[in-house]
Design a protein around this motif. Structure first.
Motif, short mmCIF file in Angstrom:
data_model
loop_
_atom_site.label_atom_id
_atom_site.label_comp_id
_atom_site.label_asym_id
_atom_site.label_seq_id
_atom_site.Cartn_x
_atom_site.Cartn_y
_atom_site.Cartn_z
N LYS A 68 32.77 51.15 45.62
CA LYS A 68 32.59 49.70 45.61
C LYS A 68 31.81 49.26 44.37
O LYS A 68 32.17 48.29 43.69
N ASN A 69 30.73 49.99 44.07
CA ASN A 69 29.89 49.64 42.92
C ASN A 69 30.60 49.90 41.60
O ASN A 69 30.56 49.07 40.69
N ILE A 70 31.25 51.04 41.48
CA ILE A 70 31.94 51.39 40.24
C ILE A 70 33.09 50.41 39.99
O ILE A 70 33.28 49.94 38.88
N ASN A 71 33.85 50.10 41.05
CA ASN A 71 34.98 49.18 40.90
C ASN A 71 34.52 47.77 40.57
O ASN A 71 35.19 47.04 39.82
N SER A 72 33.37 47.37 41.13
CA SER A 72 32.82 46.05 40.84
C SER A 72 32.45 45.94 39.36
O SER A 72 32.76 44.95 38.69
N PHE A 73 31.79 46.97 38.84
CA PHE A 73 31.41 47.00 37.44
C PHE A 73 32.66 47.04 36.55
O PHE A 73 32.74 46.37 35.51
N LYS A 74 33.65 47.82 37.00
CA LYS A 74 34.90 47.94 36.24
C LYS A 74 35.61 46.59 36.16
O LYS A 74 36.14 46.21 35.10
N HIS A 75 35.59 45.84 37.25
CA HIS A 75 36.22 44.52 37.29
C HIS A 75 35.54 43.57 36.30
O HIS A 75 36.22 42.83 35.56
N GLU A 76 34.21 43.59 36.27
CA GLU A 76 33.47 42.73 35.36
C GLU A 76 33.72 43.12 33.91
O GLU A 76 33.86 42.28 33.03
N LEU A 77 33.77 44.43 33.66
CA LEU A 77 34.04 44.91 32.31
C LEU A 77 35.42 44.46 31.83
O LEU A 77 35.58 44.04 30.68
N ALA A 78 36.40 44.58 32.72
CA ALA A 78 37.77 44.17 32.37
C ALA A 78 37.81 42.69 32.04
O ALA A 78 38.48 42.26 31.08
N ARG A 79 37.10 41.89 32.82
CA ARG A 79 37.06 40.44 32.59
C ARG A 79 36.44 40.13 31.23
O ARG A 79 36.98 39.32 30.46
N ILE A 80 35.33 40.80 30.93
CA ILE A 80 34.63 40.55 29.66
C ILE A 80 35.46 41.05 28.48
O ILE A 80 35.55 40.39 27.44
N THR A 81 36.10 42.20 28.64
CA THR A 81 36.94 42.77 27.57
C THR A 81 38.07 41.83 27.19
O THR A 81 38.44 41.72 26.01
N GLN A 82 38.61 41.12 28.17
CA GLN A 82 39.76 40.25 27.93
C GLN A 82 39.36 38.85 27.45
O GLN A 82 40.23 38.03 27.16
N MET A 83 38.07 38.60 27.36
CA MET A 83 37.62 37.29 26.89
C MET A 83 38.06 37.04 25.44
O MET A 83 38.15 37.97 24.65
N GLN A 84 38.34 35.78 25.14
CA GLN A 84 38.66 35.40 23.76
C GLN A 84 37.34 35.13 23.04
O GLN A 84 36.91 33.99 22.90
N ALA A 85 36.70 36.22 22.62
CA ALA A 85 35.39 36.10 21.97
C ALA A 85 35.16 37.30 21.07
O ALA A 85 35.85 38.31 21.18
N THR A 86 34.19 37.18 20.18
CA THR A 86 33.85 38.29 19.29
C THR A 86 33.09 39.37 20.08
O THR A 86 32.57 39.11 21.16
N ALA A 87 33.03 40.56 19.51
CA ALA A 87 32.42 41.70 20.20
C ALA A 87 30.95 41.46 20.53
O ALA A 87 30.48 41.85 21.61
N ASP A 88 30.21 40.82 19.62
CA ASP A 88 28.79 40.58 19.89
C ASP A 88 28.60 39.66 21.08
O ASP A 88 27.69 39.84 21.89
#
Length: 201
Positions: A68-88
């Motif tokens: 549950k914890n790993i998948n929750s973090f993975k979900h947030e990471l995927a959301r942030i990775t797909q953002m239209q924004a610079t790496a910083d």
């Protein structure tokens, strides 16, 4: 018939969450080895036998919480990775998500993982399976680092190595502050970013 099945699924989900919520408190307070199924049942306000209707063992509860914890973090990471924004900006959002907005969840996750990976009762196979899931998360952060290098925002180096050190630093700060071992002022997690950003002249 379908409505009854749906109600049964909802009840089962509710019961599982109730059991896991009780287990979280006990695992965090006493550790996995010192926590018994009977303790979890008492904390959850249900009978010992009823817990076994939903989980075969204490280990299964523990693994369910880990996933549950790993998948929750993975979900947030995927959301942030797909953002239209610079790496910083993405890395800043990640720090804010982990450190600012979800402090309790993030802190528990780190304490929980520390217990799990250092426990003698955790099987080699289970540790290996969890490491694979953690590696997926690491590679998503590495992709942010690689994009940042291409755009000139992130320092040179192996993206995977940079991602590893970034996550380790973030985890270490969470644990240090939880144990009152931090000697740096507030926003120390945000200071991590400057170690990985290419300073513009």
């Amino acid at each position: 018939m379908a409505r009854n099945e749906e109600k049964d699924r909802e009840l089962r989900k509710e019961r599982c969450e109730q059991i896991m919520s009780a287990a979280v408190e006990l695992f965090a307070k006493n550790g996995m080895n010192s926590t018994k199924i009977s303790d979890i049942a008492k904390q959850a306000g249900m009978s010992h036998g009823l817990v076994y209707n939903y989980f075969k063992s204490k280990d299964e509860i523990y693994v369910s919480l880990l996933n549950k914890n790993i998948n929750s973090f993975k979900h947030e990471l995927a959301r942030i990775t797909q953002m239209q924004a610079t790496a910083d900006v993405k890395l800043k959002c990640l720090v804010e998500q982990v450190y600012v907005y979800n402090w309790d969840d993030a802190l528990f996750h780190q304490l929980f993982m520390e217990q799990f990976m250092t426990s003698d009762s955790t099987s080699v196979e289970l540790k290996a399976a969890v490491k694979l899931q953690m590696n997926d998360n690491l590679q998503m952060v590495a992709s942010i680092m690689a994009d940042g290098q291409a755009s000139g925002h992130i320092v040179d180096g192996s993206p995977s190595v940079l991602a590893y050190y970034f996550l380790v630093c973030l985890q270490s700060i969470l644990l240090a502050e939880a144990k009152d071992l931090s000697f740096i002022e507030q926003d120390s997690a945000m200071h991590i970013l400057h170690l990985f950003l290419r300073h513009q002249h």
